[in-house]
Design a protein around this motif. Structure first.
Motif, PDB file in Angstrom:
ATOM      1  N   ILE A  19       0.899   7.712  -9.710  1.00 30.53           N
ATOM      2  CA  ILE A  19      -0.404   7.827  -9.650  1.00 30.53           C
ATOM      3  C   ILE A  19      -1.281   7.493  -8.676  1.00 30.53           C
ATOM      4  O   ILE A  19      -1.320   6.375  -8.305  1.00 30.53           O
ATOM      5  N   GLY A  20      -2.411   8.072  -8.314  1.00 27.08           N
ATOM      6  CA  GLY A  20      -3.336   7.805  -7.492  1.00 27.08           C
ATOM      7  C   GLY A  20      -4.624   7.039  -8.227  1.00 27.08           C
ATOM      8  O   GLY A  20      -4.667   7.125  -9.252  1.00 27.08           O
ATOM      9  N   GLY A  21      -5.591   6.488  -7.347  1.00 31.19           N
ATOM     10  CA  GLY A  21      -6.789   5.729  -7.858  1.00 31.19           C
ATOM     11  C   GLY A  21      -7.468   6.647  -8.994  1.00 31.19           C
ATOM     12  O   GLY A  21      -7.888   6.099  -9.819  1.00 31.19           O
ATOM     13  N   ASP A  22      -7.553   7.867  -8.718  1.00 30.38           N
ATOM     14  CA  ASP A  22      -8.304   8.760  -9.731  1.00 30.38           C
ATOM     15  C   ASP A  22      -7.668   8.886 -10.989  1.00 30.38           C
ATOM     16  O   ASP A  22      -8.356   8.667 -11.953  1.00 30.38           O
ATOM     17  N   MET A  23      -6.383   8.784 -10.890  1.00 34.97           N
ATOM     18  CA  MET A  23      -5.815   8.968 -12.346  1.00 34.97           C
ATOM     19  C   MET A  23      -5.445   7.531 -12.931  1.00 34.97           C
ATOM     20  O   MET A  23      -5.305   7.173 -14.063  1.00 34.97           O
ATOM     21  N   ILE A  24      -5.501   6.280 -12.158  1.00 31.41           N
ATOM     22  CA  ILE A  24      -5.505   5.143 -12.721  1.00 31.41           C
ATOM     23  C   ILE A  24      -6.830   4.869 -13.404  1.00 31.41           C
ATOM     24  O   ILE A  24      -6.576   4.335 -14.556  1.00 31.41           O
ATOM     25  N   GLU A  25      -7.855   5.267 -12.893  1.00 33.24           N
ATOM     26  CA  GLU A  25      -8.900   5.068 -13.635  1.00 33.24           C
ATOM     27  C   GLU A  25      -9.146   6.032 -14.984  1.00 33.24           C
ATOM     28  O   GLU A  25      -9.814   5.458 -15.673  1.00 33.24           O
ATOM     29  N   TYR A  26      -8.311   7.240 -14.946  1.00 29.10           N
ATOM     30  CA  TYR A  26      -8.564   8.070 -16.095  1.00 29.10           C
ATOM     31  C   TYR A  26      -7.532   7.808 -17.067  1.00 29.10           C
ATOM     32  O   TYR A  26      -7.495   8.381 -18.227  1.00 29.10           O
ATOM     33  N   VAL A  63      -9.282   0.695  -9.348  1.00 26.98           N
ATOM     34  CA  VAL A  63      -7.591   0.651  -9.837  1.00 26.98           C
ATOM     35  C   VAL A  63      -7.577  -0.342 -10.991  1.00 26.98           C
ATOM     36  O   VAL A  63      -6.659  -0.759 -11.354  1.00 26.98           O
ATOM     37  N   GLU A  64      -8.633  -0.609 -11.457  1.00 29.11           N
ATOM     38  CA  GLU A  64      -9.189  -1.239 -13.030  1.00 29.11           C
ATOM     39  C   GLU A  64      -8.549  -0.509 -13.912  1.00 29.11           C
ATOM     40  O   GLU A  64      -8.982   0.566 -14.176  1.00 29.11           O
ATOM     41  N   THR A  65      -7.585  -1.240 -14.694  1.00 29.95           N
ATOM     42  CA  THR A  65      -7.099  -0.353 -16.252  1.00 29.95           C
ATOM     43  C   THR A  65      -6.528  -1.227 -17.148  1.00 29.95           C
ATOM     44  O   THR A  65      -5.949  -2.356 -16.808  1.00 29.95           O
ATOM     45  N   PRO A  66      -6.930  -1.005 -18.205  1.00 34.88           N
ATOM     46  CA  PRO A  66      -6.198  -1.728 -19.338  1.00 34.88           C
ATOM     47  C   PRO A  66      -4.556  -1.801 -19.438  1.00 34.88           C
ATOM     48  O   PRO A  66      -3.949  -2.369 -20.037  1.00 34.88           O
ATOM     49  N   TYR A  67      -3.814  -0.766 -18.684  1.00 32.24           N
ATOM     50  CA  TYR A  67      -2.764  -0.501 -18.930  1.00 32.24           C
ATOM     51  C   TYR A  67      -1.758  -0.907 -17.584  1.00 32.24           C
ATOM     52  O   TYR A  67      -2.365  -1.170 -16.472  1.00 32.24           O
ATOM     53  N   PRO A  68      -0.472  -1.326 -17.873  1.00 30.40           N
ATOM     54  CA  PRO A  68       0.295  -2.044 -16.571  1.00 30.40           C
ATOM     55  C   PRO A  68       0.511  -0.868 -15.642  1.00 30.40           C
ATOM     56  O   PRO A  68       1.118   0.076 -15.889  1.00 30.40           O
ATOM     57  N   VAL A  69      -0.113  -1.291 -14.461  1.00 32.79           N
ATOM     58  CA  VAL A  69       0.383  -0.479 -13.171  1.00 32.79           C
ATOM     59  C   VAL A  69       0.650  -1.268 -12.068  1.00 32.79           C
ATOM     60  O   VAL A  69       0.161  -2.277 -11.738  1.00 32.79           O
ATOM     61  N   LYS A  70       1.886  -0.819 -11.499  1.00 38.04           N
ATOM     62  CA  LYS A  70       2.383  -1.424 -10.316  1.00 38.04           C
ATOM     63  C   LYS A  70       1.903  -1.169  -8.949  1.00 38.04           C
ATOM     64  O   LYS A  70       2.081  -0.026  -8.471  1.00 38.04           O
ATOM     65  N   LEU A  71       0.806  -1.801  -8.463  1.00 39.73           N
ATOM     66  CA  LEU A  71       0.073  -1.320  -7.334  1.00 39.73           C
ATOM     67  C   LEU A  71       1.043  -1.326  -5.902  1.00 39.73           C
ATOM     68  O   LEU A  71       1.575  -2.258  -5.705  1.00 39.73           O
ATOM     69  N   VAL A  72       0.951  -0.258  -5.193  1.00 37.66           N
ATOM     70  CA  VAL A  72       1.896  -0.124  -4.094  1.00 37.66           C
ATOM     71  C   VAL A  72       0.683  -0.037  -3.025  1.00 37.66           C
ATOM     72  O   VAL A  72      -0.067   1.004  -2.947  1.00 37.66           O
ATOM     73  N   ASP A  73       0.672  -0.839  -1.937  1.00 40.15           N
ATOM     74  CA  ASP A  73      -0.090  -0.688  -0.739  1.00 40.15           C
ATOM     75  C   ASP A  73       0.311   0.334   0.039  1.00 40.15           C
ATOM     76  O   ASP A  73       1.355   0.378   0.662  1.00 40.15           O
ATOM     77  N   THR A  74      -0.471   1.396   0.258  1.00 36.63           N
ATOM     78  CA  THR A  74      -0.188   2.455   1.238  1.00 36.63           C
ATOM     79  C   THR A  74      -1.388   2.729   2.268  1.00 36.63           C
ATOM     80  O   THR A  74      -2.606   2.226   1.616  1.00 36.63           O
ATOM     81  N   PRO A  75      -1.570   3.167   3.156  1.00 28.73           N
ATOM     82  CA  PRO A  75      -2.646   3.683   4.092  1.00 28.73           C
ATOM     83  C   PRO A  75      -3.420   4.628   3.378  1.00 28.73           C
ATOM     84  O   PRO A  75      -2.923   5.457   2.409  1.00 28.73           O
ATOM     85  N   GLU A  76      -4.770   4.488   3.223  1.00 32.27           N
ATOM     86  CA  GLU A  76      -5.732   5.148   2.430  1.00 32.27           C
ATOM     87  C   GLU A  76      -6.048   6.197   3.317  1.00 32.27           C
ATOM     88  O   GLU A  76      -6.909   6.004   4.165  1.00 32.27           O
TER      89      GLU A  76
END
Length: 190
Positions: free
Chosen positions: A106-113, A139-152
């Motif tokens: 998921i992208g940042g827009d969906m992390i937020e959602y 990318v703040e969320t109460p759910y566990p998300v494994k962040l992957v660094d990618t070019p933005e």
């Protein structure tokens, strides 16, 4: 050892280089066996543009991922029809493939959602969310998300449809085969 499969869902109307870059970066960073591109039949959070058919979206997606040995098409939501809730889809996939470990990209827009997703608490126990940053989103969320660094890079299918409708260039934004399909089938014309 379990197979590790990434799932990248979306309308893919059209599929662009941002989708491909994110999928490839997550594939490598998390050492996945494959990334499945899963077009939504009817996403619960978005109105669909019905001038472009489901078949058009599938053909564009096939053209976009052609040639990548670990990118595959996942048509479970298209075949099931109805509203595409990720919880229902992932439950069905896990029943079909109990030996596969799923990573939902998921992208940042969906992390937020995420707090608004259907059955999010259960879903977050079923899959590992692999999140990528998207300009302008938290990318703040109460759910566990494994962040992957990618070019933005900020690419949106909406912007690309508008550009195609006005006759603007799509070069370096979409795979060449997708551009050819759009032109050949006169998609997005005003």
């Amino acid at each position: 050892m379990k197979k590790k499969a990434g799932i990248l869902g979306g309308t893919f109307n059209p599929p662009h280089l941002g989708h491909l870059m994110i999928a490839n970066e997550v594939l490598e960073a998390l050492q996945l066996d494959e990334v499945r591109f899963m077009p939504n039949y009817h996403p619960p959070h978005k109105e669909m543009d019905h001038r472009v058919t489901d078949e058009d979206r599938i053909h564009m997606l096939q053209a976009a991922i052609d040639g990548h040995p670990r990118f595959v098409l996942e048509l479970i939501e298209m075949e099931r029809k109805g509203t595409s809730y990720t919880f229902d889809t992932m439950k069905a996939l896990q029943e079909q493939e109990p030996e596969t470990e799923f990573y939902f990209i998921i992208g940042g827009d969906m992390i937020e959602y995420l707090p608004k997703w259907y059955k999010i608490a259960e879903l977050s126990r079923m899959v590992t969310f692999a999140g990528v940053r998207r300009p302008g989103y938290s990318v703040e969320t109460p759910y566990p998300v494994k962040l992957v660094d990618t070019p933005e890079i900020y690419l949106s299918s909406t912007m690309l449809r508008q550009r195609a409708a006005s006759g603007g260039t799509l070069r370096y934004l979409l795979p060449e085969k997708v551009i050819a399909y759009i032109k050949e089938n006169r998609l997005y014309e005003a």
